[in-house]
Design a protein around this motif. Structure first.
Motif, PDB file in Angstrom:
ATOM      1  N   LEU A  38       0.846  -1.189   0.000  1.00 60.92           N
ATOM      2  CA  LEU A  38       0.000   0.000   0.000  1.00 60.92           C
ATOM      3  C   LEU A  38       0.884   1.242   0.000  1.00 60.92           C
ATOM      4  O   LEU A  38       1.961   1.244   0.610  1.00 60.92           O
ATOM      5  CB  LEU A  38      -0.903   0.016   1.236  1.00 60.92           C
ATOM      6  CG  LEU A  38      -2.157  -0.864   1.193  1.00 60.92           C
ATOM      7  CD1 LEU A  38      -2.814  -0.895   2.562  1.00 60.92           C
ATOM      8  CD2 LEU A  38      -3.144  -0.367   0.147  1.00 60.92           C
ATOM      9  N   ARG A  42      -1.747   8.592   2.954  1.00 59.81           N
ATOM     10  CA  ARG A  42      -3.067   8.201   3.441  1.00 59.81           C
ATOM     11  C   ARG A  42      -4.136   8.415   2.371  1.00 59.81           C
ATOM     12  O   ARG A  42      -5.031   7.593   2.195  1.00 59.81           O
ATOM     13  CB  ARG A  42      -3.420   8.992   4.704  1.00 59.81           C
ATOM     14  CG  ARG A  42      -4.786   8.621   5.281  1.00 59.81           C
ATOM     15  CD  ARG A  42      -5.116   9.402   6.535  1.00 59.81           C
ATOM     16  NE  ARG A  42      -6.427   9.047   7.038  1.00 59.81           N
ATOM     17  CZ  ARG A  42      -6.681   8.033   7.854  1.00 59.81           C
ATOM     18  NH1 ARG A  42      -5.691   7.256   8.258  1.00 59.81           N
ATOM     19  NH2 ARG A  42      -7.904   7.778   8.271  1.00 59.81           N
ATOM     20  N   ARG A  45      -3.959   5.615  -0.085  1.00 60.45           N
ATOM     21  CA  ARG A  45      -4.455   4.378   0.534  1.00 60.45           C
ATOM     22  C   ARG A  45      -5.977   4.361   0.549  1.00 60.45           C
ATOM     23  O   ARG A  45      -6.607   3.357   0.210  1.00 60.45           O
ATOM     24  CB  ARG A  45      -3.916   4.234   1.961  1.00 60.45           C
ATOM     25  CG  ARG A  45      -2.460   3.867   2.061  1.00 60.45           C
ATOM     26  CD  ARG A  45      -2.138   3.288   3.428  1.00 60.45           C
ATOM     27  NE  ARG A  45      -2.526   4.153   4.521  1.00 60.45           N
ATOM     28  CZ  ARG A  45      -1.749   5.085   5.048  1.00 60.45           C
ATOM     29  NH1 ARG A  45      -0.539   5.285   4.552  1.00 60.45           N
ATOM     30  NH2 ARG A  45      -2.165   5.825   6.066  1.00 60.45           N
ATOM     31  N   GLU A  46      -6.559   5.481   0.955  1.00 61.45           N
ATOM     32  CA  GLU A  46      -8.016   5.553   1.030  1.00 61.45           C
ATOM     33  C   GLU A  46      -8.651   5.387  -0.344  1.00 61.45           C
ATOM     34  O   GLU A  46      -9.710   4.766  -0.475  1.00 61.45           O
ATOM     35  CB  GLU A  46      -8.438   6.878   1.663  1.00 61.45           C
ATOM     36  CG  GLU A  46      -8.137   6.960   3.153  1.00 61.45           C
ATOM     37  CD  GLU A  46      -8.682   8.224   3.779  1.00 61.45           C
ATOM     38  OE1 GLU A  46      -9.199   9.086   3.035  1.00 61.45           O
ATOM     39  OE2 GLU A  46      -8.587   8.353   5.012  1.00 61.45           O
ATOM     40  N   ARG A  70      -4.920  -1.429  10.039  1.00 64.77           N
ATOM     41  CA  ARG A  70      -3.900  -2.249   9.395  1.00 64.77           C
ATOM     42  C   ARG A  70      -3.554  -3.389  10.337  1.00 64.77           C
ATOM     43  O   ARG A  70      -3.133  -3.170  11.475  1.00 64.77           O
ATOM     44  CB  ARG A  70      -2.661  -1.428   9.065  1.00 64.77           C
ATOM     45  CG  ARG A  70      -1.618  -2.238   8.306  1.00 64.77           C
ATOM     46  CD  ARG A  70      -0.684  -1.373   7.510  1.00 64.77           C
ATOM     47  NE  ARG A  70       0.177  -2.181   6.663  1.00 64.77           N
ATOM     48  CZ  ARG A  70       0.821  -1.724   5.610  1.00 64.77           C
ATOM     49  NH1 ARG A  70       0.671  -0.462   5.255  1.00 64.77           N
ATOM     50  NH2 ARG A  70       1.594  -2.501   4.892  1.00 64.77           N
TER      51      ARG A  70
END
Length: 244
Positions: A38, A42, A45-46, A70
Motif C-alpha cells: 500500500l 493516506r 491508501r483511502e 492495518r
C-alpha cells in the motif's frame, strides 16, 4: 438508551470526556482485504481501499464513512475495513454530545474482541460473537485475521426458539464458516473462542455450545484479569479490547 448511559456514567466518575464507541455490527459493513503493498500516502491508501469497497458495494452511499485498521501480516498488507453511513455515526455522536462526551474512536465489536487474544498461543482459531440480533465470526490464521463474517438473526428468532434450537442454529453457522475458511485458506481451524453478548444470561447455552461444537471452545473472558464478574466481562469485553 440515554438514561441508561447517564446512569452508568454516574458510577464511573470519569475524569475525561473522550470516549470510544462500538456501534452495532448490523449498522455497518466490514471486510478483510489483502494487498501486495500500500502507498505511504493516506489519501492514496483511502482511494485504493474505496475502490475495493465499491467492488463489494456497487451502490456505495455518498455519505459513506470509512474506518480501517492495518492488521499485522507477514506476507502482505492486510486491512480490516468498516463502512458506515455518516448519518448513523452522527446519531451516536449526537447522543454522546448531549451527555458532554466526545467520541474519540469508533470501532467494530468483534474486531475489538480479537485484540484481546494472545495471538502467539492461539494462532489458528475462530472467534464467535453472539449478540441479540447477530452472529459475528472472525477467523484468525497464523495469528492474522483471515476472514470476517456477519449473520443477521431474524428479529425475535433467538427469543422464540427453544434453547436447544438456538444452539443448533448457531452451531450450524459456525461449522459452515469453518468449512468456508478451511476451503478458502487451505488451513485448519484448531479452536473456538466464544462470547455471549446476550442481555439475558444463558449459562446453559454456553455449556451446550461447548458440547456441540466440533473443536475445543472457551469463553473470551478467560483472557481478562480484571476484578469484574463473569457477566460483566462477557458484556464489556469488546470495549476492553477497543481501549487496550
Amino acid at each position: 438508551m440515554e438514561k441508561k448511559i447517564k446512569k452508568g456514567l454516574e458510577k464511573l466518575h470519569l475524569s475525561d470526556n473522550k470516549i470510544a464507541c462500538l456501534i452495532p455490527e448490523l449498522s455497518l459493513k466490514a471486510f478483510v482485504f489483502s494487498f501486495d503493498s500500500l502507498p505511504s500516502s493516506r489519501e492514496q491508501r483511502e482511494r485504493i481501499i474505496r475502490f475495493r469497497v465499491k467492488k463489494q458495494i456497487p451502490l456505495l452511499p455518498d455519505d459513506a464513512r470509512f474506518s480501517f485498521d492495518r492488521l499485522s501480516s507477514n506476507s502482505s498488507a492486510k486491512i480490516f475495513v468498516a463502512v458506515a453511513r455518516a448519518s448513523i455515526i452522527q446519531e451516536y455522536e449526537d447522543l454522546f454530545s448531549k451527555l458532554h462526551l466526545k467520541v474519540r474512536a469508533i470501532g467494530v465489536p468483534t474486531l475489538s474482541l480479537y485484540y484481546l487474544l494472545n495471538k502467539e498461543e492461539e494462532r489458528d482459531l475462530l472467534l464467535i460473537n453472539i449478540e441479540e440480533d447477530s452472529l459475528s465470526l472472525i477467523a484468525g490464521l497464523n495469528s492474522e485475521v483471515a476472514v470476517y463474517r456477519l449473520k443477521q438473526f431474524i428479529p425475535g428468532s433467538l427469543t422464540n426458539l427453544s434453547g436447544l434450537q438456538k444452539v443448533e442454529n448457531i452451531v450450524k453457522e459456525v461449522e459452515n464458516t469453518v468449512n468456508f475458511v478451511e476451503d478458502k485458506e487451505k488451513k485448519k481451524v484448531n479452536s473456538f473462542r466464544l462470547r455471549l453478548g446476550l442481555l439475558e444470561p444463558e449459562e446453559e447455552m454456553f455449556s451446550q455450545l461447548k458440547e456441540k461444537l466440533s473443536l475445543p471452545a472457551k469463553g473470551i473472558e478467560a483472557g481478562l484479569t480484571s476484578k469484574l464478574g463473569l457477566r460483566e466481562k462477557m458484556i464489556l469485553s469488546p470495549l476492553v479490547g477497543q481501549i487496550l
